[in-house]
Design an enzyme around this catalytic site. Structure first.
Site, PDB file in Angstrom:
ATOM      1  N   CYS B  33       0.805  -1.218   0.000  1.00  0.00           N
ATOM      2  CA  CYS B  33       0.000   0.000   0.000  1.00  0.00           C
ATOM      3  C   CYS B  33       0.837   1.267   0.000  1.00  0.00           C
ATOM      4  O   CYS B  33       0.303   2.364  -0.013  1.00  0.00           O
ATOM      5  CB  CYS B  33      -0.961   0.007   1.170  1.00  0.00           C
ATOM      6  SG  CYS B  33      -0.122  -0.107   2.739  1.00  0.00           S
ATOM      7  N   CYS B 102       0.968  -5.344   7.103  1.00  0.00           N
ATOM      8  CA  CYS B 102       1.551  -4.237   7.867  1.00  0.00           C
ATOM      9  C   CYS B 102       2.526  -4.781   8.901  1.00  0.00           C
ATOM     10  O   CYS B 102       3.550  -4.170   9.189  1.00  0.00           O
ATOM     11  CB  CYS B 102       0.474  -3.409   8.549  1.00  0.00           C
ATOM     12  SG  CYS B 102      -0.923  -3.049   7.475  1.00  0.00           S
TER      13      CYS B 102
HETATM   14  S1  FES Z   1      -2.551  -0.965   5.234  1.00  0.00           S
HETATM   15 FE1  FES Z   1      -1.117   0.490   4.621  1.00  0.00          FE
HETATM   16  S2  FES Z   1       0.255   0.438   6.317  1.00  0.00           S
HETATM   17 FE2  FES Z   1      -1.287  -0.902   6.946  1.00  0.00          FE
END
Ligand code: FES
Lengths: 391, 130
Positions: B33, B102
């Site tokens: 992301c 993450c």
């Molecule tokens: S979803 Fe982007 S850092 Fe957790």
């Protein structure tokens, strides 16, 4: 501890149902239960309630009542309009013109058709999310059968030049559909002024119930039925009418028509206060979309060096509900395609924050957001590796 | 959507900041992301005596950064290398499936900080022996 007042600033996602709407719906959830297709008095009571609702919706958008088809929501209305015209006009061509900032309901429907023999042109938008009508004109080919451009964008609030595009579509003799889900009931929307052939709307974005919407279909427009079955909705959408929901949509339309002007004025002043306040109090923040040609209730800003989901969580803990275009908060882990289409970097999309105001929003609510936000952002920036000390 | 522990670490993250003259720095970006994590460690006699982080990311990214710095403090370097993203997530009472990546970022930040430390100490050893 005294519970903090919760502040709902996500009206673009959905609005609370107006108590007047709920009240209007109640009899149709109990006593008035007839099937509008039945000729006895039970059925006829329900039928006349649905027809009254149709009149109110038609009045709101300047249409004739026989041009309104009830649907199961905005998404269905968009699907109906796009697939309906595409498949009814295959003989004429297979080309559809749309934009990269449409709601999923339009975008995914176009993608679906693209895989099935249709060609789709996605127009560029400028950095404010505006479509240039001249680009529409240039994209038209002798195979074009449909143009679909949203009225106002759900994320950044930009209001598109629908009337200009409508004129171009009319001159070229091409059907023109607009997804007006965010606009109807919030800004003046009149189908003849806009020159649209189809217009999608949804009840729950204008203080009505969820699961009901409507598609305006200009008389004479060729499109195939969305549901096959009974004779309901002039055979365009079969299935027993959801009478309570339809009555709710009618009531919501009536209230919107009555209150829109004053409410828009009030919201614009709150909106501008919030935008100015945020820009003033938060360094490295930017407004997304146009300053004035935007929905009265929409605020969308990008805050540099911070990520949207973490801002939302902090705001939520303060009782404030907002939304973001950050990749982290989307189930696809992609940043908002609307912001990217406007040319924003991934970082700025990450740090985007949308507040969408509504009828219950007060001056105090805005003051509270302005008080709380800088604190939250300062806290997150203190742990951001993107902000080197001293910047 | 998050566990209480995640929210607690998110609201009160431990060990935020930078370490002056750190013995190792890990700087990693999340390919999923697009988030960024920086992790600093201070090592004395093979033991991590301090750890700090800076993170640009979601609630889970901040909470896992906070937790991983807590977990490594006081650990021998070799032990710290064994801390997995699952262990970090478990210590936080679990993460939603979509947020597991993450915690991977937190593990990678730690590994890269330790790598940095190991490379540096190798280099200074070479300098000493040559
Ligand atoms: S979803 Fe982007 S850092 Fe957790």
């Amino acid at each position: 501890m005294v519970a903090k007042k919760r502040i709902y600033l996500d009206h673009a996602a959905t609005t609370p149902t107006d108590p007047e709407v709920v009240e209007a719906m109640l009899p149709y959830l109990s006593d008035v239960f007839g099937n509008p297709s039945s000729i006895h008095s039970f059925g006829q009571e329900a039928k006349s309630a649905a027809e009254e609702a149709r009149d109110k919706i038609a009045a709101l958008i300047g249409a004739r009542c026989e041009e309104i088809v009830f649907t199961g929501g905005g998404t269905e209305a968009d699907n109906f309009a796009i697939k309906g015209t595409a498949y009814a006009n295959e003989g004429k061509g297979n080309h559809i013109i749309t934009t990269p900032i449409e709601h999923h309901a339009v975008m995914e429907t176009c993608k679906f058709l693209q895989g099935r023999g249709f060609e789709v042109t996605s127009l560029p938008v400028d950095r404010y999310g505006l479509v240039d009508p001249q680009d529409v004109k240039k994209a038209i080919t002798d195979k074009t059968i449909l143009i679909s451009v949203m009225h106002a964008n759900n994320e950044v609030g930009t209001i598109e030049p629908i009337a200009e595009i409508g004129e171009i579509a009319r001159e070229a003799g091409i059907y023109f559909h607009t997804d007006a889900v965010q606009a109807v009931g919030h800004i003046p929307v009149k189908v003849d002024e806009l020159g649209v052939d189809m217009l999608a709307m949804s009840a729950h974005k204008l203080y009505g119930p969820k699961g009901v919407g409507a598609l305006y279909i200009r008389k004479g427009t060729k499109l195939i039925s969305f549901m096959h079955g009974g004779e309901q909705e002039r055979r365009r959408r079969a299935g027993t009418e959801n009478v309570p929901a339809i009555v709710g949509l009618g009531k919501a339309s009536e209230i919107a028509q009555r209150e829109m002007d004053a409410e828009a004025k009030r919201l614009i002043s709150l909106r501008d206060k919030l935008i100015e306040g945020l820009m003033e109090r938060i360094e490295h923040s930017h407004l997304n979309g146009l300053p004035t040609r935007r929905l009265p209730n929409n605020i969308n800003v990008s805050i540099e060096f911070v990520e949207g989901e973490s801002m939302l969580l902090n705001l939520d803990l303060e009782g404030i509900a907002a939304s973001t275009g950050s990749a982290c908060s989307s189930s696809s882990l992609e940043p908002s395609y609307v912001l990217l289409a406007m040319g924003l970097s991934h970082e700025l999309a990450h740090g985007s924050l949308r507040f969408s105001l509504g009828r219950e929003t007060t001056e105090e609510d805005i003051a509270r957001v302005l008080e709380v936000s800088p604190r939250i952002i300062a806290k997150l920036r203190a742990m951001s590796p993107m902000l080197q000390s001293g910047t | 959507m998050y566990s209480e522990q995640v929210m607690e670490h998110f609201m009160n993250p431990r060990n935020v900041g930078e370490i002056e003259n750190p013995d190792g720095i890990g700087h990693v970006g999340n390919p999923v992301c697009g988030d960024i994590m920086e992790l600093y460690i201070k090592v004395e006699d093979g033991t991590i005596v301090d750890a700090k982080f800076k993170t640009f990311g979601c609630g889970a990214a901040i909470a896992t950064s906070s937790m991983v710095t807590e977990l490594v403090k006081g650990k021998r370097v070799a032990e710290a290398l064994k801390i997995s993203n699952r262990a970090v997530a478990e210590a936080l009472g679990g993460l939603p499936p979509i947020k597991m990546h993450c915690s991977v970022l937190a593990e990678e930040a730690l590994k890269s900080a330790i790598d940095d430390y190991l490379n540096k100490s190798k280099r200074s050893e070479n300098e000493r022996t040559s």
